[in-house]
Design an enzyme around this catalytic site. Sequence first.
Site, short mmCIF file in Angstrom:
data_model
loop_
_atom_site.label_atom_id
_atom_site.label_comp_id
_atom_site.label_asym_id
_atom_site.label_seq_id
_atom_site.Cartn_x
_atom_site.Cartn_y
_atom_site.Cartn_z
N ASP A 250 -112.78 -18.31 -16.71
CA ASP A 250 -111.84 -17.19 -16.74
C ASP A 250 -111.72 -16.61 -15.33
OD1 ASP A 250 -110.92 -15.23 -19.46
OD2 ASP A 250 -110.50 -14.57 -17.40
N ILE B 75 -107.86 -21.94 -13.76
CA ILE B 75 -107.82 -23.39 -14.04
C ILE B 75 -106.77 -24.11 -13.20
CG2 ILE B 75 -107.28 -25.06 -15.89
CD1 ILE B 75 -108.64 -23.18 -17.82
N SER C 75 -98.50 -20.27 -30.72
CA SER C 75 -97.94 -18.99 -31.15
C SER C 75 -96.77 -19.20 -32.08
CB SER C 75 -97.46 -18.22 -29.91
OG SER C 75 -96.58 -17.18 -30.28
N TYR D 266 -92.13 -16.88 -22.55
CA TYR D 266 -93.48 -17.00 -23.11
C TYR D 266 -93.46 -18.00 -24.27
CZ TYR D 266 -97.22 -16.06 -26.36
OH TYR D 266 -98.25 -16.21 -27.24
N LYS E 146 -95.03 -21.87 -24.63
CA LYS E 146 -95.94 -22.29 -25.72
C LYS E 146 -95.40 -23.56 -26.38
CE LYS E 146 -99.30 -19.23 -25.89
NZ LYS E 146 -100.75 -19.57 -25.87
N ASN F 28 -99.51 -12.36 -35.14
CA ASN F 28 -99.77 -11.26 -34.20
C ASN F 28 -101.21 -10.76 -34.25
OD1 ASN F 28 -96.78 -11.42 -34.42
ND2 ASN F 28 -96.91 -9.71 -32.97
N ARG G 248 -93.66 -8.01 -38.35
CA ARG G 248 -94.54 -9.07 -37.85
C ARG G 248 -95.73 -9.27 -38.79
NH1 ARG G 248 -90.68 -9.18 -35.24
NH2 ARG G 248 -90.37 -9.37 -32.97
N GLY H 181 -85.49 -10.64 -25.98
CA GLY H 181 -86.36 -11.72 -26.46
C GLY H 181 -86.96 -11.46 -27.83
C1 WQD Z 1 -94.48 -6.55 -32.04
C2 WQD Z 1 -93.35 -5.65 -32.52
C3 WQD Z 1 -91.65 -5.25 -30.86
C4 WQD Z 1 -94.25 -3.00 -28.13
C5 WQD Z 1 -96.04 -11.61 -29.03
C6 WQD Z 1 -96.26 -13.09 -29.03
C7 WQD Z 1 -97.32 -13.45 -30.01
C8 WQD Z 1 -98.58 -12.70 -29.71
C9 WQD Z 1 -98.30 -11.20 -29.69
C10 WQD Z 1 -100.31 -13.82 -28.49
C11 WQD Z 1 -91.98 -6.13 -32.07
C12 WQD Z 1 -92.38 -3.96 -31.21
C13 WQD Z 1 -93.77 -3.74 -29.19
C14 WQD Z 1 -93.77 -1.67 -27.93
C15 WQD Z 1 -92.39 -1.90 -29.88
N1 WQD Z 1 -99.13 -13.15 -28.52
N2 WQD Z 1 -92.87 -3.19 -30.06
N3 WQD Z 1 -92.86 -1.17 -28.82
O1 WQD Z 1 -93.61 -9.82 -29.31
O2 WQD Z 1 -94.14 -9.92 -31.82
O3 WQD Z 1 -95.53 -11.24 -30.27
O4 WQD Z 1 -97.27 -10.96 -28.74
O5 WQD Z 1 -101.20 -13.93 -29.22
O6 WQD Z 1 -97.59 -14.83 -29.90
O7 WQD Z 1 -95.07 -13.70 -29.46
O8 WQD Z 1 -95.73 -8.81 -30.24
O9 WQD Z 1 -96.81 -6.61 -30.11
O10 WQD Z 1 -95.13 -7.25 -28.32
O11 WQD Z 1 -94.31 -6.73 -30.62
O12 WQD Z 1 -91.55 -1.42 -30.68
O13 WQD Z 1 -94.17 -0.95 -26.98
O14 WQD Z 1 -93.53 -4.36 -31.94
O15 WQD Z 1 -90.25 -5.04 -30.73
O16 WQD Z 1 -91.06 -5.85 -33.11
P1 WQD Z 1 -94.61 -9.93 -30.41
P2 WQD Z 1 -95.54 -7.31 -29.74
#
Ligand code: WQD
Length: 372
Positions: A70, A98, A163, A188, A192, A218, A270, A332
Site C-alpha cells: 500500500d 504497485i 464493482s 471509475y 473496473k 456499496n 443503492r 455519472g
Molecule cells: C451513493 C448515493 C449519490 C455522496 C461508488 C462505486 C461503488 C463503490 C461506492 C467501491 C448516490 C448519493 C453521494 C454525496 C449524495 N465503490 N450521494 N451526496 O457512486 O453509488 O458507488 O462508490 O467500493 O463501486 O460505484 O456511491 O456513496 O458515492 O453514492 O447524494 O455527498 O449517494 O448520488 O445516489 P456510488 P456513493
Amino acid sequence: MLILSMFFISIFLYFFYYYCLPFIIWYNEYVKSIYGGNKMKVLVAGGAGYIGSHICVELLQANHEVIVIDDFSNSKPEVLGYIKDITGKDVKFYEFNILDEKKTEQVFIENEIDAVIHCAAFKAVGESVEKPIEYYTNNLTTTLIVAKMMKKYHVNNIVFSSSATVYGDPEVVPLTEDCKLGETTNPYGASKAMMERILTDVQHACPEMSVTLLRYFNPIGAHESGLLGEDPKGIPNNLMPYIMKVAAGELPCLGVFGDDYDTPDGTGVRDYIHVVDLAKGHVLAIEKYNKPGLHVCNLGTGQGYSVLELVHAFERVNGVKVKYEIKPRRAGDIATCYADPTRAKEELGWVATRGIDEMCRDTWNFAKTRMK
Ligand code: WQD
C-alpha cells in the site's frame, strides 16, 4: 422386511445429517484452525485501505498469512497497528505504489504467494469524472503489473475487487451476474470494466489460473472495534463518510445529489453492504474459488435504500442530526442499483448478515473512536 429396513435407514440418515454431520464439519474447522489446514499466504494489494484492511482482519482470523502492499494514498499507516490490535497478528508490509514494477516483482520473489486479493484502485465516481487520466493510469496499470507478476511467478489465484458500476445504468434490477455489462457512466466504472476484461483475458490465456471478479455494491460501515472504518482524506466522495462527517460537525451540510430520480423518494437507491460482510466474502472466495477458471460473483444484500432513507436511518440509530440540502444530480450517477446475491449464497455459502442499522451504528462508533 424391505419397508422396515428402509424405515431404519431413513431414521439413521436423519440422525446422521442433523447430529453427526454438523459435528464433523465443526471438528474439521477446529482441526484446520489448530493445524493450519488450507493455510494460504495471501497478498492484499491496497491492504491498508478501507476495504483492504477489513479483508486483512478476516484473513488473519481465518488463520491465513497476509502480505500487504500500500502507498497510503487513500489510507493511513496506523491502520496496520489497528489490524494487529484486533487480530493479535502482524501483516508483512511493503510501502510503495504497485506502479513501481520492480518493487512489485521483488515482493513476488521474496514471498511464496498462494493468492492475490487486488483492492489497489482509486474508487470515487465523482472524482473519476474530473480525473480520468489518473484513474485509468492507476487502475489499469496496477492490474497489468499484478497479472504479469502472477503469471511469471506461477501464482494462480486472484480475487479482484470489482464493482456493480460495471453494469452501467441497469435496465432491470435486482442485478444478477448474467446481466449485460452496460455502458459505464463514469471513468471509475469504465476502469473496473476494463480491469475485469484484462483479468478475464489473462485467465483465458492461462487456463491454470483461477480469476474471481467480486462485484461490490456499496460497502459502508466499520469494524465493531471502532478502529477500522472509512476515513477518506479531504472531502469524502461517497455518501456514508460524508454523512459521518456532517454528524460529527466536521462538515456543515450534506448535499443530496438529486431528488428527481425515478425512485420512491426521488433520491438515488443503492445496495449498501456492511464492509465486514464484504470482507468475509473475500475469505470464502479465496478459499472456495480455487479451481482454475473464471468466477464472477455479486456481493450485495439484495436490499436497496435511498439516500434519504440512509440519512434518516443514521439519525434514528445514533440519535444525531444530519443537516442536508438537495443539490443538482452528480455527473455519472444512476437512479437505482441493487444486487441479486443468489450466486454468492449457492457457490460460496455467503450471505450478508448485517443490516442497515448495524452499518449506521458501526460507522458512528468508528467516528467517535476516531475523534477521541
Ligand atoms: C451513493 C448515493 C449519490 C455522496 C461508488 C462505486 C461503488 C463503490 C461506492 C467501491 C448516490 C448519493 C453521494 C454525496 C449524495 N465503490 N450521494 N451526496 O457512486 O453509488 O458507488 O462508490 O467500493 O463501486 O460505484 O456511491 O456513496 O458515492 O453514492 O447524494 O455527498 O449517494 O448520488 O445516489 P456510488 P456513493
